[in-house]
Design a protein around this motif. Structure first.
Motif, short mmCIF file in Angstrom:
data_model
loop_
_atom_site.label_atom_id
_atom_site.label_comp_id
_atom_site.label_asym_id
_atom_site.label_seq_id
_atom_site.Cartn_x
_atom_site.Cartn_y
_atom_site.Cartn_z
N UNK A 198 3.23 6.18 -3.49
CA UNK A 198 3.05 4.99 -4.36
C UNK A 198 4.23 5.21 -5.52
N UNK A 199 4.75 4.15 -5.99
CA UNK A 199 5.56 4.25 -7.00
C UNK A 199 5.03 5.04 -8.58
N UNK A 248 0.92 -1.19 -0.04
CA UNK A 248 0.01 -0.02 0.02
C UNK A 248 0.83 1.22 0.21
N UNK A 249 1.77 1.30 1.08
CA UNK A 249 2.92 2.12 0.95
C UNK A 249 4.27 1.92 0.95
N UNK A 250 4.67 1.92 -0.06
CA UNK A 250 6.07 1.27 0.12
C UNK A 250 7.13 2.02 0.92
N UNK A 270 -5.18 2.86 -8.38
CA UNK A 270 -5.13 2.33 -7.15
C UNK A 270 -5.28 0.91 -6.95
N UNK A 271 -4.52 0.38 -6.11
CA UNK A 271 -4.41 -1.22 -6.03
C UNK A 271 -5.63 -1.89 -5.42
N UNK A 272 -5.81 -3.03 -5.46
CA UNK A 272 -6.77 -3.81 -4.85
C UNK A 272 -6.81 -3.75 -3.25
N UNK A 273 -5.57 -3.66 -2.82
CA UNK A 273 -5.12 -3.56 -1.35
C UNK A 273 -5.77 -2.25 -0.96
N UNK A 274 -5.27 -1.31 -1.63
CA UNK A 274 -5.67 0.12 -1.40
C UNK A 274 -7.35 0.15 -1.01
N UNK A 275 -7.85 -0.45 -2.02
CA UNK A 275 -9.45 -0.40 -2.32
C UNK A 275 -9.90 -0.98 -0.97
N UNK A 276 -9.53 -2.23 -0.59
CA UNK A 276 -10.00 -3.08 0.61
C UNK A 276 -9.96 -2.27 1.70
N UNK A 277 -8.89 -1.63 2.04
CA UNK A 277 -8.30 -0.90 3.33
C UNK A 277 -9.11 0.47 3.24
#
Length: 251
Positions: free
Chosen positions: A129-130, A25-27, A136-143
């Motif tokens: 994010x890179x 989520x947050x590199x 937005x990634x799937x993990x971002x959406x889930x959180x």
């Protein structure tokens, strides 16, 4: 069922540790590099807002309902009711009415806190994010959905407390007016049901907050604090109510 449970399970189904979820989520960025300041501020905000909340929830979870007994020196002609006590080392709570008010106070402002965390999370993600990640990634959406679900849960929980306060007030006023045993039993049954309901929901909320904070690798509860909450908070009363009285109260 609280929908964020599905969100949490979805995150766990990725079969990765919470810190790995965070890294996606947050590199992680070295100090003074892109996003490092925003990520640090986000973690600090989560600790600042959620740690006191967890403290209040733990204190409520420590409250026990115990049967009360008539003191042998008490005047027998004195009215003695209700026949239970709420034991708390933290707050002068004597009945379910006080516990409901205390719970509402613990929940007050939490939806706004979660919304603020969500905004900070979105900003930190956009900065850290890179550049190769456009969407937005799937993990971002889930959180993000988890934060919204927690907001909804707290809002609905507070409304439930208000509803229970109104219902309890009506039952109590009627029992106080009629002095009827059946009406008093209705209050007792209601109080015990609400006590179990409150403790269950508060325990769930506490676990949701802890899991959420773990996703961001933030320490909001020590091992001692986590183990300080008892598991058995509703002691069985000594003796039983007369069957005909219980049946009459439930009719």
């Amino acid at each position: 069922m609280f929908s964020s449970l599905n969100t949490i399970f979805s995150l766990r189904n990725f079969d990765m540790q919470s810190t790995k979820v965070l890294n996606k989520l947050l590199k992680e960025a070295p100090k003074n590099t892109k996003g490092s300041k925003e990520i640090a501020e986000l973690r600090e905000l989560i600790i600042e807002l959620m740690k006191p909340r967890l403290g209040k929830l733990r204190q409520i979870l420590k409250i026990r309902m115990v049967p009360a007994t008539r003191d042998e020196f008490q005047d027998e002609s004195e009215d003695w009711w209700p026949d239970y006590e709420l034991c708390s080392d933290w707050h002068a709570i004597t009945d379910i009415n006080g516990l409901l008010v205390c719970t509402q106070d613990a929940l007050k402002g939490m939806p706004d806190d979660l919304k603020f965390i969500g905004e900070k999370f979105d900003f930190a993600y956009s900065v850290a994010k890179p550049e190769t990640i456009q969407n937005k990634t799937k993990n971002y959406i889930l959180v993000d959905e988890l934060i919204e679900d927690m907001e909804d849960f707290v809002t609905n929980f507070s409304r439930l407390c208000s509803k229970n306060l109104d219902e309890r007030r009506n039952l109590y006023d009627l029992a106080s007016f009629t002095m009827d045993t059946a009406d008093r039993i209705k209050v007792k049954i209601f109080d015990e049901r609400v006590f179990v309901q409150l403790q269950s929901r508060i325990a769930n909320l506490r676990n949701y907050i802890r899991d959420f904070c773990t996703l961001f690798d933030t320490q909001v509860e020590s091992k001692e604090e986590a183990e300080s909450v008892p598991t058995d908070k509703l002691e069985k009363p000594q003796g039983t109510l007369a069957t005909e009285d219980v049946d009459k109260a439930r009719a």
